[in-house]
Write a protein that holds these residues in place. Structure first.
Motif, PDB file in Angstrom:
ATOM      1  N   SER A  15     -29.179 -26.419 -21.524  1.00 60.74           N
ATOM      2  CA  SER A  15     -28.046 -25.564 -21.191  1.00 60.74           C
ATOM      3  C   SER A  15     -27.931 -24.411 -22.177  1.00 60.74           C
ATOM      4  CB  SER A  15     -26.749 -26.374 -21.213  1.00 60.74           C
ATOM      5  OG  SER A  15     -26.723 -27.300 -20.162  1.00 60.74           O
ATOM      6  N   TYR A  19     -30.015 -28.404 -15.428  1.00 65.38           N
ATOM      7  CA  TYR A  19     -30.067 -29.092 -14.134  1.00 65.38           C
ATOM      8  C   TYR A  19     -29.753 -30.580 -14.318  1.00 65.38           C
ATOM      9  CZ  TYR A  19     -34.761 -29.977 -16.038  1.00 65.38           C
ATOM     10  OH  TYR A  19     -35.804 -30.321 -16.859  1.00 65.38           O
ATOM     11  N   GLN A  68     -30.502 -25.768  -8.787  1.00 69.00           N
ATOM     12  CA  GLN A  68     -29.405 -26.581  -9.322  1.00 69.00           C
ATOM     13  C   GLN A  68     -28.736 -25.882 -10.506  1.00 69.00           C
ATOM     14  OE1 GLN A  68     -28.170 -29.757  -8.321  1.00 69.00           O
ATOM     15  NE2 GLN A  68     -29.283 -29.203  -6.462  1.00 69.00           N
ATOM     16  N   ARG A  69     -29.542 -25.274 -11.363  1.00 70.18           N
ATOM     17  CA  ARG A  69     -28.973 -24.566 -12.521  1.00 70.18           C
ATOM     18  C   ARG A  69     -28.076 -23.420 -12.038  1.00 70.18           C
ATOM     19  NH1 ARG A  69     -33.024 -23.193 -17.323  1.00 70.18           N
ATOM     20  NH2 ARG A  69     -31.030 -23.200 -18.414  1.00 70.18           N
ATOM     21  N   GLU A  85     -26.548 -23.092  -9.057  1.00 70.94           N
ATOM     22  CA  GLU A  85     -25.350 -23.618  -8.380  1.00 70.94           C
ATOM     23  C   GLU A  85     -24.332 -24.131  -9.384  1.00 70.94           C
ATOM     24  OE1 GLU A  85     -26.080 -26.589  -5.377  1.00 70.94           O
ATOM     25  OE2 GLU A  85     -27.505 -25.272  -4.328  1.00 70.94           O
ATOM     26  N   ARG A  86     -24.821 -24.908 -10.342  1.00 69.68           N
ATOM     27  CA  ARG A  86     -23.960 -25.488 -11.361  1.00 69.68           C
ATOM     28  C   ARG A  86     -23.254 -24.422 -12.188  1.00 69.68           C
ATOM     29  NH1 ARG A  86     -25.531 -31.093 -14.296  1.00 69.68           N
ATOM     30  NH2 ARG A  86     -24.940 -32.094 -12.393  1.00 69.68           N
ATOM     31  N   THR A  87     -24.023 -23.428 -12.590  1.00 71.62           N
ATOM     32  CA  THR A  87     -23.460 -22.377 -13.434  1.00 71.62           C
ATOM     33  C   THR A  87     -22.431 -21.571 -12.640  1.00 71.62           C
ATOM     34  OG1 THR A  87     -25.604 -22.258 -14.556  1.00 71.62           O
ATOM     35  CG2 THR A  87     -24.024 -20.521 -15.027  1.00 71.62           C
ATOM     36  N   SER A 128     -20.633 -22.609 -10.178  1.00 67.13           N
ATOM     37  CA  SER A 128     -19.460 -23.416  -9.911  1.00 67.13           C
ATOM     38  C   SER A 128     -18.639 -23.704 -11.176  1.00 67.13           C
ATOM     39  CB  SER A 128     -19.907 -24.717  -9.226  1.00 67.13           C
ATOM     40  OG  SER A 128     -19.088 -25.778  -9.579  1.00 67.13           O
ATOM     41  N   ARG A 129     -19.313 -24.064 -12.274  1.00 62.84           N
ATOM     42  CA  ARG A 129     -18.578 -24.489 -13.472  1.00 62.84           C
ATOM     43  C   ARG A 129     -18.315 -23.364 -14.461  1.00 62.84           C
ATOM     44  NH1 ARG A 129     -21.876 -30.066 -14.966  1.00 62.84           N
ATOM     45  NH2 ARG A 129     -21.468 -31.132 -12.999  1.00 62.84           N
TER      46      ARG A 129
END
Ligand code: 6GU
Length: 236
Positions: free
Chosen positions: A175, A183, A216-217, A219-221, A223-224
């Motif tokens: 991260s 991810y 995934q990285r 999408e995650r970033t 969203s969060r």
């Protein structure tokens, strides 16, 4: 790398002898030295604070013990010049980039841990005139003192010093490397409580796995941590 910490609570820094940082010290990659600010007081009560000029709540750390302590610690390695770090909620944000810069550009850090309402401003002025000096904050919340912040900053910096982490590859994809979050990861068993590991990870298709992880990285970033994706409102 050499790290000195000046604090009124030396015991707070005991965790630096554990785990990865402890081993790095035993391996000679890192030297951590903790000092009690009260060793530089001269009165019977070992006083380090007093009431603020102008009034207001709480106590302020007096300049004299800080001046003597930092004179001595900063001058303790002949021929070398430290970078001074004052942890505090009013400082510049400490980020992975800060950790990277300190790990690669500095070989001696001195952390000065304030408590109470802070340290007399003249201490910053005095040492900023003589050394490289940073005031660094972990984030937008208030801790009681700099000690917990020093634990965090020391760990973030020390693990970037070559040799401290055995598997240097683990630094590459984590991260905040490349500005994205990590991810999700899975291990055995392939099914647990009815929850399956994503098929692509069992497929053996390295290209597809890399593409899925990158997706995934993103999408995650988004969203969060939309703030990491650039654009003032985090949408771009
Ligand atoms: Cl570095 N110090 C204190 N006292 N509070 C904080 C901080 C630092 N970072 C966030 N909150």
């Amino acid at each position: 790398m050499r790290i000195d910490v000046v604090t009124i609570f030396p015991d707070y820094l005991a965790p630096l002898q554990l785990s990865l940082i402890g081993r790095a010290q035993r391996d000679g990659l890192l030297g951590v030295h903790v000092h009690d600010l009260r060793d530089w007081t001269h009165d019977r009560h070992r006083t380090v604070d007093d009431t603020p000029y102008g009034g207001g709540a709480g106590m302020v750390m007096r300049p004299e013990p800080w001046g003597e302590a930092l004179d001595e610690v900063c001058g303790s390695l002949p021929g070398r010049t430290p970078h001074l770090v004052f942890p505090g909620p009013g400082g510049d944000l400490f980020t992975q980039q800060t950790a990277r810069e300190l790990a690669t550009q500095e070989d001696w850090l001195i952390f000065a841990c304030g408590r109470y309402e802070g340290i007399d401003e003249r201490v910053y002025e005095e040492f900023a005139a003589r050394y490289r000096l940073s005031v660094l904050s972990l984030g937008d919340y208030v801790l009681n003192g700099g000690e917990v912040a020093v634990l965090a900053m020391t760990e973030a910096v020390a693990r970037l010093v070559p040799g401290v982490i055995g598997n240097a590859e683990s630094l590459v994809e984590e991260s905040h490397t490349g500005g994205l979050l990590e991810y999700p990861v899975y291990t055995k068993p392939p099914q647990w409580r009815g929850r399956k590991v994503p098929d692509v990870l069992l497929s053996g298709h390295h290209g597809q796995i890399a593409a899925w992880r990158h997706e995934q990285r993103l999408e995650r970033t988004a969203s969060r941590r939309p703030d990491l994706m650039g654009g003032r409102d985090g949408r771009t």
